[in-house]
Design a protein around this motif. Structure first.
Motif, PDB file in Angstrom:
ATOM      1  N   SER A  23       9.041 -19.510  48.604  1.00 15.33           N
ATOM      2  CA  SER A  23       7.662 -17.989  48.907  1.00 15.33           C
ATOM      3  C   SER A  23       6.243 -17.892  48.110  1.00 15.33           C
ATOM      4  CB  SER A  23       8.644 -17.063  49.038  1.00 15.33           C
ATOM      5  OG  SER A  23       9.201 -16.429  48.446  1.00 15.33           O
ATOM      6  N   HIS A  24       6.909 -18.820  47.379  1.00 16.74           N
ATOM      7  CA  HIS A  24       5.303 -18.198  45.510  1.00 16.74           C
ATOM      8  C   HIS A  24       3.955 -18.155  45.998  1.00 16.74           C
ATOM      9  CE1 HIS A  24       3.094 -17.919  42.167  1.00 16.74           C
ATOM     10  NE2 HIS A  24       4.821 -17.291  41.483  1.00 16.74           N
ATOM     11  N   PRO A  25       3.199 -17.591  45.911  1.00 19.63           N
ATOM     12  CA  PRO A  25       1.894 -17.458  46.519  1.00 19.63           C
ATOM     13  C   PRO A  25       0.742 -18.710  46.007  1.00 19.63           C
ATOM     14  CG  PRO A  25       2.225 -15.487  45.430  1.00 19.63           C
ATOM     15  CD  PRO A  25       3.698 -16.398  45.310  1.00 19.63           C
ATOM     16  N   ASP A  26       1.522 -19.663  45.102  1.00 23.21           N
ATOM     17  CA  ASP A  26       1.340 -20.794  45.007  1.00 23.21           C
ATOM     18  C   ASP A  26       1.200 -21.787  45.436  1.00 23.21           C
ATOM     19  OD1 ASP A  26      -0.393 -19.439  42.632  1.00 23.21           O
ATOM     20  OD2 ASP A  26       0.838 -20.181  40.567  1.00 23.21           O
ATOM     21  N   THR A  27       3.027 -22.165  45.784  1.00 21.89           N
ATOM     22  CA  THR A  27       3.609 -23.127  46.336  1.00 21.89           C
ATOM     23  C   THR A  27       2.669 -23.072  48.241  1.00 21.89           C
ATOM     24  OG1 THR A  27       5.285 -22.567  45.027  1.00 21.89           O
ATOM     25  CG2 THR A  27       6.087 -23.834  47.212  1.00 21.89           C
TER      26      THR A  27
END
Length: 542
Positions: free
Chosen positions: A441-445
């Protein structure tokens, strides 16, 4: 000296004709302008020609600015305003005799005022008006004296420091910007502007004048933009500096571009190419003829990539000719031609001449117009390997661009062997790099479009070495389109760009965004950098 005597001497020396003299005398009388000014304005005689004749007729020395020495004990006797008004610069004081450089030694009023002002006997030497204007800037603004015990002027030291520091920081551009109360100094490092310092506004006019003098620009012209160049030695390296000035409401802004920064790269690995892309690119360079294009926006590293190609191709048994604007790097063994549009030397007409010079390889700095495109394509079809650049966003777009410029699709299909699109991304600073975990759920992923999972990514915290940006240095991301038979068929049919792209991807072309993702996962750059230079965040990625 009479008007007639000056003119007759110029005629006798073969510098002007009798007809030109008659016309100049008439113009001088009708406009109440000095004869010498008329002759120089019309380009019939030069300032040094006239100054030397005036000096000889009055038995006075003539002096070139490069040979002049100005001593501080003499300079302080004449205020700057008086020097500008009288167009006279004091040079030395010997036993009550002041030697002064002047443009018009016949000006008795100026002679008497100088004598009264300095309480000295006046000896005169003759210089051109242009040299005197430069001398005033050097002496009164930059404080460039030539006495043996004189320290270098503060403005000179400031400019030297600015260039030296920019070189050490590997900056591509220097921005000297006047504001109401200060002058801001910024360097473009790794593609981004970084504020380096704030300079006392009082030094700004002197800094601008010093740079103008070095670039051989008109120091008296402050209302119009000017462009020039400087060959500047730094740490044993000769830098090519391109100078641009422009007037703003707070004063003249100066931008200096630094070229020849440490020479060129030598291998495609240094560019940051993936092994598979590098192998294919090198294979294209081995073609005996055809066109290889490098595309991308301004500042994407296209020229550097072409110079690497030249380094690889450069052999004694090959005749390589380049046409560039400007020549950014000098390559030994390669014939490099500089474009000069003011003199009518453009890409198209030089390219016509180059093909008659028995070249094996031709590099055209940029294809800008239909004529250049047409000649370049036909050169590629007649036994030459042609390297060039186009301003397009991606590799398939270069094909469409050539056709839109008026080149027949079948000629494009027959001549182009490959198109390399590229961007530059900043590399993470090794001095302050840290690893972090990006979960599903990380923005970069999410931004990278990665499969759900955990990824170890890298970023820079910011430190003094990278000016707290978190980045140090740059590398390239690439997409290379090899023109196969299937792609040639699509080009001949004038297929739209999206169809050409779809076919290229099906044949294994790695997109710019995919190469960017690869470099993020390697820890070379960051997600934000890849998003900045690609369309990944706009649906144009994988």
């Amino acid at each position: 000296m009479s008007r007639k005597l000056l003119g007759q001497t110029l005629v006798e020396k073969g510098l002007i004709t009798e007809a030109q003299l008659a016309e100049a005398i008439a113009a001088s009388r009708s406009n109440n302008v000095r004869l010498g000014d008329v002759l120089t304005n019309r380009g019939w005689a030069t300032e040094p020609d006239i100054a030397q004749i005036v000096a000889a007729q009055l038995s006075l020395p003539y002096l070139d600015l490069r040979e002049a020495k100005f001593h501080p004990d003499a300079v302080k006797l004449v205020p700057e305003q008086a020097a500008r008004r009288l167009l006279a610069v004091p040079m030395r004081l010997d036993n009550g005799v002041l030697t002064v450089a002047v443009a018009d030694p016949r000006n008795v009023v100026a002679h008497n005022e100088l004598s009264f002002l300095t309480n000295s006997k006046i000896n005169m030497v003759v210089m051109t008006q242009s040299d005197l204007q430069k001398a005033i800037e050097r002496v009164y603004i930059n404080r460039e004296y030539s006495s043996e015990d004189e320290a270098t002027g503060p403005v000179v030291r400031v400019v030297e420091t600015i260039v030296q520091q920019a070189y050490e920081e590997q900056a591509s551009d220097i921005h000297i910007e006047p504001w109401e109360d200060l002058t801001r100094l910024r360097y473009r490092i790794d593609g981004s502007l970084v504020e380096i310092n704030q300079i006392d506004k009082a030094l700004h006019p002197g800094i601008v004048s010093r740079i103008k003098i070095m670039a051989d620009l008109d120091i008296s012209e402050r209302r119009l933009p000017q462009d020039g160049s400087i060959r500047y030695p730094v740490n044993g390296t000769a830098l090519d500096l391109r100078v641009s000035t422009i007037p703003t409401i707070s004063g003249e802004k100066v931008v200096v571009r630094l070229l020849n920064q440490g020479g060129t790269l030598d291998t495609v690995d240094e560019l940051g190419m993936d092994e598979r892309v590098a192998a294919s690119y090198l294979s294209m360079l081995r073609h005996p003829h055809g066109m290889l294009l490098v595309c991308g926006p301004t500042g994407s590293g296209k020229s550097t990539t072409l110079y690497v190609a030249l380094q690889i191709l450069n052999r004694p048994d090959r005749n390589i000719i380049t046409i560039e604007d400007p020549v950014e790097y000098r390559v030994e063994g390669v014939n490099q031609v500089q474009i000069n549009t003011r003199a009518g030397v453009n890409f198209a007409n030089i390219l016509r001449s180059v093909v008659r010079q028995d070249p094996n390889i031709i590099m055209v700095g940029e294809i800008r117009d239909t004529d250049t495109a047409d000649i370049a394509v036909r050169s590629a079809l007649t036994g030459h390997l042609v390297l060039s650049t186009l301003h397009t966003n991606d590799a398939p777009g270069a094909i469409t661009r050539l056709i839109d410029m008026g080149v027949e699709p079948y000629l494009v299909a027959s001549s182009v062997i490959g198109v390399l699109a590229q961007r530059l991304v900043r590399k993470i600073c090794d001095s302050c790099a840290e690893w972090y975990t990006a979960g599903p759920s990380h923005p970069d992923t999410i931004a990278l479009g990665l499969a759900p999972g955990e990824y170890r990514l890298r970023r820079g915290r910011g430190c003094t070495r990278c000016h707290n940006t978190g980045y140090r240095g740059r590398t390239g991301i690439f997409e290379l389109m090899n023109i196969t038979e299937d792609l040639r068929d699509l080009v001949v049919k004038h297929s739209p760009t999206n169809i050409i792209r779809r076919q290229a991807v099906s044949e294994g072309m790695m997109s710019l965004a995919e190469d960017g993702v690869r470099k993020v996962l390697e820890g070379t750059t960051t997600v934000s950098e890849v998003l900045r230079v690609t369309l990944l965040n706009q649906g144009g990625g994988k």
